[in-house]
Design a protein around this motif. Structure first.
Motif, mmCIF file in Angstrom:
data_model
loop_
_atom_site.group_PDB
_atom_site.id
_atom_site.type_symbol
_atom_site.label_atom_id
_atom_site.label_comp_id
_atom_site.label_asym_id
_atom_site.label_seq_id
_atom_site.Cartn_x
_atom_site.Cartn_y
_atom_site.Cartn_z
ATOM 1 N N PHE A 1 12.717 2.396 4.866
ATOM 2 C CA PHE A 1 11.272 2.321 4.282
ATOM 3 C C PHE A 1 10.509 1.335 5.176
ATOM 4 C CE2 PHE A 1 7.802 0.400 1.511
ATOM 5 C CZ PHE A 1 7.564 1.634 0.991
ATOM 6 N N VAL A 2 11.008 0.140 5.404
ATOM 7 C CA VAL A 2 10.597 -0.919 6.243
ATOM 8 C C VAL A 2 10.082 -0.484 7.757
ATOM 9 C CG1 VAL A 2 11.112 -3.242 7.433
ATOM 10 C CG2 VAL A 2 11.393 -2.945 4.817
ATOM 11 N N GLN A 3 11.212 0.386 8.222
ATOM 12 C CA GLN A 3 11.105 0.433 9.636
ATOM 13 C C GLN A 3 9.696 1.627 9.759
ATOM 14 O OE1 GLN A 3 12.171 -1.274 11.343
ATOM 15 N NE2 GLN A 3 14.310 -0.912 12.183
ATOM 16 N N LEU B 1 14.070 3.890 -3.553
ATOM 17 C CA LEU B 1 14.476 2.525 -3.110
ATOM 18 C C LEU B 1 15.261 1.777 -4.512
ATOM 19 C CD1 LEU B 1 11.067 1.388 -1.869
ATOM 20 C CD2 LEU B 1 13.123 1.419 -0.495
ATOM 21 N N ARG B 2 15.209 2.261 -5.764
ATOM 22 C CA ARG B 2 15.878 1.545 -6.633
ATOM 23 C C ARG B 2 17.021 2.307 -7.001
ATOM 24 N NH1 ARG B 2 10.710 2.373 -10.202
ATOM 25 N NH2 ARG B 2 9.560 0.338 -9.697
ATOM 26 N N ALA B 3 17.089 3.664 -6.616
ATOM 27 C CA ALA B 3 18.477 4.463 -6.929
ATOM 28 C C ALA B 3 19.322 4.266 -5.745
ATOM 29 C CB ALA B 3 17.994 5.658 -7.188
ATOM 30 N N THR B 4 19.150 4.045 -4.760
ATOM 31 C CA THR B 4 20.112 4.133 -3.514
ATOM 32 C C THR B 4 20.197 2.753 -2.991
ATOM 33 O OG1 THR B 4 18.082 4.500 -1.852
ATOM 34 C CG2 THR B 4 19.047 6.355 -2.928
ATOM 35 N N ALA C 1 6.782 8.283 -4.904
ATOM 36 C CA ALA C 1 8.219 8.892 -5.115
ATOM 37 C C ALA C 1 9.204 7.805 -4.411
ATOM 38 C CB ALA C 1 8.003 10.113 -4.445
ATOM 39 N N TYR C 2 8.727 7.093 -3.507
ATOM 40 C CA TYR C 2 9.788 6.099 -2.926
ATOM 41 C C TYR C 2 10.444 5.098 -3.646
ATOM 42 C CZ TYR C 2 8.735 8.995 1.346
ATOM 43 O OH TYR C 2 8.766 10.104 2.069
ATOM 44 N N VAL D 1 0.942 -1.181 0.085
ATOM 45 C CA VAL D 1 -0.038 0.018 0.069
ATOM 46 C C VAL D 1 0.943 1.286 -0.047
ATOM 47 C CG1 VAL D 1 -1.517 1.459 1.171
ATOM 48 C CG2 VAL D 1 -2.071 -1.006 1.065
ATOM 49 N N ALA D 2 2.048 1.374 0.924
ATOM 50 C CA ALA D 2 2.823 2.247 0.785
ATOM 51 C C ALA D 2 3.466 2.604 -0.346
ATOM 52 C CB ALA D 2 3.688 2.465 2.111
ATOM 53 N N LEU D 3 3.960 1.715 -1.064
ATOM 54 C CA LEU D 3 4.559 1.860 -2.523
ATOM 55 C C LEU D 3 3.605 2.136 -3.456
ATOM 56 C CD1 LEU D 3 6.634 -1.547 -2.908
ATOM 57 C CD2 LEU D 3 7.551 0.617 -2.645
ATOM 58 N N HIS D 4 2.368 1.820 -3.296
ATOM 59 C CA HIS D 4 1.392 2.385 -4.246
ATOM 60 C C HIS D 4 1.072 3.918 -4.154
ATOM 61 C CE1 HIS D 4 -2.148 2.594 -6.862
ATOM 62 N NE2 HIS D 4 -2.893 2.857 -5.666
#
Length: 445
Positions: free
Chosen positions: A278-280, A267-270, A262-263, A255-258
């Motif tokens: 993100f998980v925390q 998540l892909r670039a870093t 922007a995240y 849900v958060a990814l959706h």
């Protein structure tokens, strides 16, 4: 002696049902106090909020767990007389058994099994018009957890076993049919796992030494007595069930990814640190546990307030993770808050607080974090999928809670092979390093 503020209700039991997760946090704000008193099921109950209260709550010289967990929760969620209800040497003995499963090598094995299961499941999803992530995640986690633990699981039984583990979790906060389903699921699963324990003890089922099935089958309590087969089954289930329950966090992560796309790019670039941030934040922001209970060991005074022996005490988990005194703009989903923020065992408590070795903090918290990081990476880079219009709302009055749709995905396509996430090797899974990438700044509070 200072008087503990009291809630005005004659009994707050129905208020807990009506308000759900924010019940204690609502009263902390209303009474302007991190300590207050209510009546719950007719019993005097002291409620605590915040890091200082959490540090008190996890002091084994002040509190015990015996008698704190209602029987209705034991008969659905954790099992009668399980490790969570023990104190002193009896608790340490069983907790040590759980901690023995948390080695780096053991956790790597679980992540590899999960990587294989995610990949196999996704290949099937490509052939289906739509899938419900929560249901699929439960089965993936159940398959991997059983294989890791040394518990035989037939393919045709995997979905049913996963649903039963899920029903136990769903039943602990329910009444009527929800609770009954949880109890029936626990009875079925205890019968199944007890049969496995007996086969192991008779030498009819070989298991890997040091696996969860091996450890729990031969576990002895502090008095030197081997657990009976039923009790050993209960504790083995307390290894398996929490892993399956990570499906809830995985669904919230989706849900958060959706909702915060922007995240995805970040998540892909870093590097991997951002996945941990993100998980925390998923664990902090989304509701998982409302509060925890203990009983006063002996009379004592804290902050001028008297705690009488045997009094039930509740610690506010949800409210502590949403307190603006601890978290800037707490109702905003903002992973960067974890970038340089030092975290103690008492100010971030989604799965309880305190220390692992000699306390009641969840032994599987490492696993939760690592499994979530792996799942987030898979959802973000290993798959492409459409998210159709659906009801992603979740109710804070329902305990436990979940997005109403379970997160439906359509047109799933596998884009890459999932690699196991590196395990957290530090003594504490909350040790964070600063990262060099650009942070996403939150709006002003």
């Amino acid at each position: 002696m200072q008087t503990i503020p009291r809630d005005s209700s004659l009994d707050s039991t129905l208020d807990v049902v009506r308000e759900g997760f924010p019940f204690l946090w609502n009263r902390t704000r209303r009474l302007h106090s991190d300590i207050f008193q209510i009546r719950l099921l007719g019993m005097k109950t002291i409620c605590l909020h915040g890091p200082e209260a959490a540090q008190l709550f996890y002091d084994p010289a002040r509190f015990v767990r015996e008698g704190a967990v209602p029987r209705r929760i034991q008969t659905t969620l954790m099992g009668l007389d399980a490790v969570q209800t023990k104190d002193g040497a009896m608790h340490r003995c069983r907790k040590d058994a759980f901690m023995s499963l948390m080695t780096d090598q053991s956790r790597r094995q679980l992540l590899q099994l999960l990587a294989d299961e995610w990949q196999a499941a996704a290949a099937q999803w490509e052939q289906q018009p739509e899938v419900v992530l929560f249901e699929e995640a439960q089965e993936v986690l159940c398959r991997a957890a059983c294989a890791w633990a040394g518990v035989p699981l037939k393919d045709k039984q995997a979905r049913r076993r996963a649903r039963d583990f899920g029903a136990m979790v769903d039943g602990f906060g329910g009444v009527g049919p929800r609770h009954w389903r949880g109890k029936r699921a626990r009875t079925r699963t205890e019968n199944w796992i007890e049969g496995i324990i007996k086969k192991i003890r008779k030498g009819k089922l070989p298991v890997v030494k040091g696996s969860a099935a091996d450890v729990m089958a031969y576990l002895r309590d502090a008095d030197g007595q081997q657990l009976d087969a039923r009790m050993a089954a209960v504790e083995l289930m307390n290894v398996l069930r929490p892993i399956v329950a990570i499906a809830t966090y995985i669904t919230f992560a989706a849900v958060a990814l959706h909702e915060y796309p922007a995240y995805r790019g970040l998540l892909r670039a870093t590097h991997e640190d951002y996945t941990e941030f993100f998980v925390q934040e998923v664990r902090r922001d989304f509701p998982f546990a409302p509060f925890l209970g203990a009983r006063v060991r002996e009379d004592f005074t804290w902050r001028g307030c008297q705690f009488a022996k045997g009094t039930l005490v509740l610690l506010d988990v949800y409210g502590t993770n949403h307190d603006p005194r601890l978290w800037h703009n707490p109702n905003l989903f903002w992973p960067d808050r974890f970038r340089n923020r030092p975290i103690s065992p008492f100010d971030f408590i989604p799965q309880g607080g305190g220390h692992y070795e000699n306390g009641h903090r969840c032994a599987g918290e490492w696993i939760t974090i690592e499994v979530l990081k792996q799942a987030v990476t898979f959802l973000n880079t290993g798959l492409r999928y459409d998210v159709p219009a659906q009801d992603l709302r979740y109710s804070l009055t329902r305990m436990p809670t979940l997005p109403a749709s379970g997160f439906v995905m359509r047109n799933v396509r596998v884009t890459g092979q999932l690699a196991p996430t590196a395990v957290q090797t530090s003594a504490c899974p909350f040790h964070h390093h600063s990262a060099a990438h650009t942070a996403v700044r939150p709006p002003a509070a």
